[in-house]
Scaffold this motif. Structure first.
Motif, PDB file in Angstrom:
ATOM      1  N   VAL A 252       0.835  -1.192   0.000  1.00 57.91           N
ATOM      2  CA  VAL A 252       0.000   0.000   0.000  1.00 57.91           C
ATOM      3  C   VAL A 252       0.872   1.245   0.000  1.00 57.91           C
ATOM      4  N   ASP A 253       0.542   2.223  -0.840  1.00 56.41           N
ATOM      5  CA  ASP A 253       1.190   3.523  -0.700  1.00 56.41           C
ATOM      6  C   ASP A 253       0.114   4.602  -0.634  1.00 56.41           C
ATOM      7  N   ALA A 254       0.548   5.814  -0.320  1.00 62.44           N
ATOM      8  CA  ALA A 254      -0.408   6.886  -0.036  1.00 62.44           C
ATOM      9  C   ALA A 254      -1.335   7.158  -1.210  1.00 62.44           C
ATOM     10  N   ALA A 255      -0.815   7.019  -2.427  1.00 62.70           N
ATOM     11  CA  ALA A 255      -1.630   7.330  -3.603  1.00 62.70           C
ATOM     12  C   ALA A 255      -2.794   6.361  -3.771  1.00 62.70           C
ATOM     13  N   ASP A 256      -2.684   5.186  -3.161  1.00 64.82           N
ATOM     14  CA  ASP A 256      -3.738   4.186  -3.318  1.00 64.82           C
ATOM     15  C   ASP A 256      -5.070   4.630  -2.734  1.00 64.82           C
ATOM     16  N   ILE A 257      -5.061   5.698  -1.930  1.00 68.06           N
ATOM     17  CA  ILE A 257      -6.307   6.134  -1.312  1.00 68.06           C
ATOM     18  C   ILE A 257      -7.356   6.483  -2.372  1.00 68.06           C
ATOM     19  N   ASN A 258      -6.911   6.790  -3.575  1.00 69.90           N
ATOM     20  CA  ASN A 258      -7.845   7.132  -4.655  1.00 69.90           C
ATOM     21  C   ASN A 258      -8.188   5.948  -5.556  1.00 69.90           C
ATOM     22  N   GLU A 259      -7.720   4.754  -5.211  1.00 71.82           N
ATOM     23  CA  GLU A 259      -7.959   3.599  -6.079  1.00 71.82           C
ATOM     24  C   GLU A 259      -9.371   3.053  -5.851  1.00 71.82           C
ATOM     25  N   THR A 260     -10.165   3.059  -6.893  1.00 72.68           N
ATOM     26  CA  THR A 260     -11.554   2.614  -6.761  1.00 72.68           C
ATOM     27  C   THR A 260     -11.922   1.665  -7.893  1.00 72.68           C
ATOM     28  N   PHE A 261     -13.063   1.013  -7.734  1.00 67.47           N
ATOM     29  CA  PHE A 261     -13.618   0.169  -8.798  1.00 67.47           C
ATOM     30  C   PHE A 261     -15.130   0.355  -8.808  1.00 67.47           C
ATOM     31  N   TYR A 262     -15.762  -0.052  -9.866  1.00 64.80           N
ATOM     32  CA  TYR A 262     -17.222  -0.034  -9.987  1.00 64.80           C
ATOM     33  C   TYR A 262     -17.814   1.321  -9.584  1.00 64.80           C
TER      34      TYR A 262
ATOM     35  N   HIS B   4     -14.014   1.683  -2.900  1.00 63.04           N
ATOM     36  CA  HIS B   4     -12.581   1.678  -2.635  1.00 63.04           C
ATOM     37  C   HIS B   4     -12.026   0.265  -2.581  1.00 63.04           C
ATOM     38  N   THR B   5     -10.836   0.120  -3.142  1.00 70.59           N
ATOM     39  CA  THR B   5     -10.141  -1.162  -3.065  1.00 70.59           C
ATOM     40  C   THR B   5      -9.608  -1.369  -1.643  1.00 70.59           C
ATOM     41  N   VAL B   6      -9.122  -2.571  -1.376  1.00 69.93           N
ATOM     42  CA  VAL B   6      -8.525  -2.841  -0.063  1.00 69.93           C
ATOM     43  C   VAL B   6      -7.359  -1.887   0.183  1.00 69.93           C
ATOM     44  N   ASN B   7      -6.517  -1.716  -0.831  1.00 76.41           N
ATOM     45  CA  ASN B   7      -5.380  -0.804  -0.650  1.00 76.41           C
ATOM     46  C   ASN B   7      -5.852   0.615  -0.342  1.00 76.41           C
ATOM     47  N   ALA B   8      -6.941   1.037  -0.969  1.00 75.73           N
ATOM     48  CA  ALA B   8      -7.463   2.379  -0.692  1.00 75.73           C
ATOM     49  C   ALA B   8      -7.934   2.474   0.759  1.00 75.73           C
ATOM     50  N   HIS B   9      -8.631   1.440   1.223  1.00 78.77           N
ATOM     51  CA  HIS B   9      -9.076   1.442   2.619  1.00 78.77           C
ATOM     52  C   HIS B   9      -7.885   1.540   3.572  1.00 78.77           C
ATOM     53  N   TYR B  10      -6.819   0.808   3.264  1.00 79.16           N
ATOM     54  CA  TYR B  10      -5.673   0.807   4.174  1.00 79.16           C
ATOM     55  C   TYR B  10      -4.903   2.130   4.094  1.00 79.16           C
ATOM     56  N   ALA B  11      -4.819   2.701   2.888  1.00 81.45           N
ATOM     57  CA  ALA B  11      -4.184   4.023   2.765  1.00 81.45           C
ATOM     58  C   ALA B  11      -5.008   5.071   3.518  1.00 81.45           C
ATOM     59  N   HIS B  12      -6.323   4.884   3.504  1.00 86.99           N
ATOM     60  CA  HIS B  12      -7.218   5.790   4.237  1.00 86.99           C
ATOM     61  C   HIS B  12      -6.960   5.706   5.743  1.00 86.99           C
ATOM     62  N   LEU B  13      -6.819   4.496   6.262  1.00 85.70           N
ATOM     63  CA  LEU B  13      -6.522   4.345   7.696  1.00 85.70           C
ATOM     64  C   LEU B  13      -5.225   5.080   8.047  1.00 85.70           C
ATOM     65  N   ASP B  14      -4.212   4.896   7.205  1.00 87.95           N
ATOM     66  CA  ASP B  14      -2.925   5.551   7.476  1.00 87.95           C
ATOM     67  C   ASP B  14      -3.065   7.073   7.427  1.00 87.95           C
ATOM     68  N   ALA B  15      -3.831   7.560   6.460  1.00 88.47           N
ATOM     69  CA  ALA B  15      -3.987   9.011   6.309  1.00 88.47           C
ATOM     70  C   ALA B  15      -4.735   9.604   7.504  1.00 88.47           C
ATOM     71  N   VAL B  16      -5.787   8.929   7.933  1.00 91.65           N
ATOM     72  CA  VAL B  16      -6.572   9.415   9.078  1.00 91.65           C
ATOM     73  C   VAL B  16      -5.711   9.417  10.341  1.00 91.65           C
ATOM     74  N   ALA B  17      -4.945   8.346  10.528  1.00 90.56           N
ATOM     75  CA  ALA B  17      -4.101   8.259  11.728  1.00 90.56           C
ATOM     76  C   ALA B  17      -3.040   9.356  11.730  1.00 90.56           C
ATOM     77  N   ALA B  18      -2.513   9.677  10.548  1.00 90.99           N
ATOM     78  CA  ALA B  18      -1.495  10.733  10.470  1.00 90.99           C
ATOM     79  C   ALA B  18      -2.106  12.100  10.756  1.00 90.99           C
ATOM     80  N   GLN B  19      -3.351  12.289  10.317  1.00 94.93           N
ATOM     81  CA  GLN B  19      -3.985  13.598  10.487  1.00 94.93           C
ATOM     82  C   GLN B  19      -4.528  13.802  11.899  1.00 94.93           C
ATOM     83  N   TYR B  20      -4.937  12.717  12.560  1.00 97.76           N
ATOM     84  CA  TYR B  20      -5.578  12.837  13.881  1.00 97.76           C
ATOM     85  C   TYR B  20      -4.876  11.958  14.922  1.00 97.76           C
ATOM     86  N   PRO B  21      -3.614  12.253  15.228  1.00 98.72           N
ATOM     87  CA  PRO B  21      -2.881  11.367  16.150  1.00 98.72           C
ATOM     88  C   PRO B  21      -3.458  11.346  17.568  1.00 98.72           C
TER      89      PRO B  21
END
Ligand SMILES: [Zn+2]
Length: 580
Positions: free
Chosen positions: A108-118, A122-139
């Motif tokens: 997973v990398d940060a750019a994956d947050i925008n990876e979608t289908f249908y 969001h793809t699994v990688n997007a979900h995991y990039a989202h978790l990382d982004a939220v944790a970084a923004q709201y420690p």
């Protein structure tokens, strides 16, 4: 999706005449789903016929319409249903897949947050990039937890970490993997059944709602100050990886990706590898509504709790919640039990609670679970139903909600989100249904359930008896410029703390009331000044004082204390009353 209600004989012609779409290159053997997919409406009233249908391994959807259940399958499935003695019609024909899989990445990398289908899911990688982004923004609000590995990861064949986020206003001890942590815990997960796309999207929005709302939204702030909110957005990431490989025609993968006992499954909607993670827990494993055939959608697995995803969840829950319940089905967890667990599924607009393995068994906490069910049903609005699975859908053993209640006594629910018909129905609603239909409906349900984590079984405190206004009308002489005297009112059978606006009505006969000092003394000795001395030369006191007694228990001896602090005038306490 267009709905057809065609008798099977006629539908046969439709099926034969339909040209299957070009399958194109298959990205993964597990993802193969050749030809169009059919939804069959099958006559199966509650009870034996429903359980027969499940027991024969058909892909029975989590949906009921009166006496009918729905079965997903290929063009041969109708014949199989007929041969098994069921009356079935084709309800829908779903478009054949056109493969446009998202790019595969090793991590997973940060750019994956925008990876979608249908259309936006969001793809699994997007979900995991989202978790990382939220944790970084709201420690100060978030803690990320890696609670295990998916089956593929344990095999060194790709796969994923199993990830949770704990959201709360972080204080010492919060979000620890310790059942004695200070705050009550609300837990919600999505996509345990991989193809139930709505549930992962709701989890994503719930995480954003909480983290962005802290400090600005009063109910979110109060919730996160008092409660831990745990979210597992992708409880079955290997399964979701298969689903998303369908791109604009997602694959109907429900189970995990463990092919050990199903490597020869055909890959159609009715013959897929994997274990049904919602039939695999060690609570009544192998009972009603489960299958022993590895390719079936309700395959229970080779043994109870055989799957790493199930093991990881059970272990996580045991580290979050104390065991508060006995082992008999009717044993109740005590009223001070905390915690609520919700497993989100789709679809059919149902609120389900234990016991799922057998609806003739009632949970020890049936009344409060049922009450929460009807409350949630009311919040969700028209078209929703609540009950034990066997009361409204079918019995199903080995599900996670049964396990959570069985093992720990924690209040647990399955929500089947989404209607059975209309433009937002089905496993794969148009993405605009998420923001426009589902999120506005599910957000208040989640808020209600999260608020309940502090005491799901707590009974509403009945109005205490013995709390009426009490009076003491025995006269007490007040010595001139002398020692204080008291008059006592005893309160019993009035539990809880006194009011912040308790009323003290005082009637004193005296010829110079400015001489008098009045206090109310609680049974623990705390003193509340009602009136000081002054130069008021008037006669008598006939006054009702308001006192904040909220730190005092109502029950006990309350004393009105009166002291004459100047010479010449005398009098007596005539009568006084206390309302706490
Ligand atoms: Zn489901």
């Amino acid at each position: 999706m267009v709905s057809f209600a065609v008798a099977l004989a006629a539908a046969g012609a439709v099926i034969a005449g339909g040209a299957p779409g070009s399958a194109g290159p298959l990205p993964d053997a597990a993802a193969a789903q050749p030809g169009p997919t059919y939804v069959y409406k099958v006559h199966a009233p509650l009870g034996q016929q429903s359980q027969d249908l499940l027991g024969r391994g058909f892909d029975v959807l989590e949906q009921r319409d009166g006496d009918s259940l729905f079965v997903l399958g290929g063009k041969d499935e109708g014949t199989r249903l007929q041969q098994a003695g069921f009356t079935a019609v084709v309800d829908q024909v779903l478009a054949p897949p056109q493969w446009t899989p998202p790019a595969k990445k090793s991590q997973v990398d940060a750019a994956d947050i925008n990876e979608t289908f249908y259309g936006g899911y969001h793809t699994v990688n997007a979900h995991y990039a989202h978790l990382d982004a939220v944790a970084a923004q709201y420690p100060s609000l978030t803690t990320l937890v890696d609670y295990g590995d998916s089956w593929k990861k344990t095999q060194g064949a790709g796969g994923y970490d199993l990830r949770a986020i704990c959201i709360t206003k972080l204080n010492a001890g919060d979000c620890a993997l310790d059942p004695n942590a200070p705050k009550p815990r609300f837990f919600v997960m999505g996509q345990l059944h991989a193809r139930e796309l709505t549930t992962g999207d709701v989890a994503w929005r719930w995480i954003d709602h909480l983290t962005s709302g802290y400090g600005t939204d009063a109910s979110v702030t109060a919730l996160l100050d008092s409660t831990e909110v745990w979210v597992v957005p992708q409880a079955n990431p290997d399964g979701v990886n298969i689903v998303q490989q369908g791109g604009n025609s997602p694959i109907y993968q429900r189970k995990n990706a463990n092919g050990t006992n199903g490597s020869n499954c055909g890959g159609s909607a009715s013959s897929q590898l994997g274990i049904d993670l919602n039939r695999n827990t060690s609570s009544h494993w192998g009972g009603q509504g489960t299958s022993s055939a590895p390719c079936d959608q309700t395959y229970k697995g080779p043994s109870a709790n055989s799957e790493v995803e199930t093991q990881a969840l059970q272990s996580l829950w045991r580290s979050l919640y104390k065991d508060k319940r006995g082992t008999a089905p009717g044993d109740a967890a005590p009223a001070d039990t905390t915690g609520v667990v919700v497993s989100m599924h789709s679809y059919s607009n149902l609120i389900l609670f234990p016991w799922g393995y057998d609806s003739t068994q009632k949970a020890g906490n049936d009344a409060p679970l049922r009450k929460m069910g009807t409350d949630l049903q009311a919040i969700a609005g028209s078209g929703w139903t609540s009950g034990q699975p066997g009361e409204v859908l079918y019995n199903a053993a080995g599900a996670t909600d049964d396990w959570v209640y069985d093992d720990l006594g924690v209040a647990s629910f399955v929500w089947e989100i989404g209607p059975s018909s209309g433009s937002c129905s089905g496993f794969f609603p148009t993405y605009s249904c998420q923001a426009g239909t589902f999120w506005p409906k599910v957000k208040p349900m989640l808020t209600y359930a999260a608020d309940k984590a502090a005491g799901p079984y707590a009974t509403t405190t009945p109005p205490p008896t013995g709390c009426d206004t009490r009076t003491n009308d025995t006269d007490v002489a007040i010595p001139d410029n002398g020692a204080a005297v008291t008059s006592t009112i005893t309160i019993a059978d009035c539990t809880g703390n006194a009011s912040a606006t308790s009323q003290v009505e005082v009637h004193v006969k005296h010829t110079y009331r400015g001489d008098l000092v009045l206090d109310l003394v609680a049974s623990d000795g705390s003193s509340y000044r009602l009136k000081s001395s002054n130069n008021d030369s008037g006669d008598n006191i006939d006054t009702t004082y308001t006192a904040n007694l909220s730190s005092e228990l109502r029950n006990g001896d309350w004393k009105l204390k009166v002291q004459d602090v100047a010479s010449q005038d005398v009098g007596n306490i005539d009568t006084w009353s206390l309302t706490v």
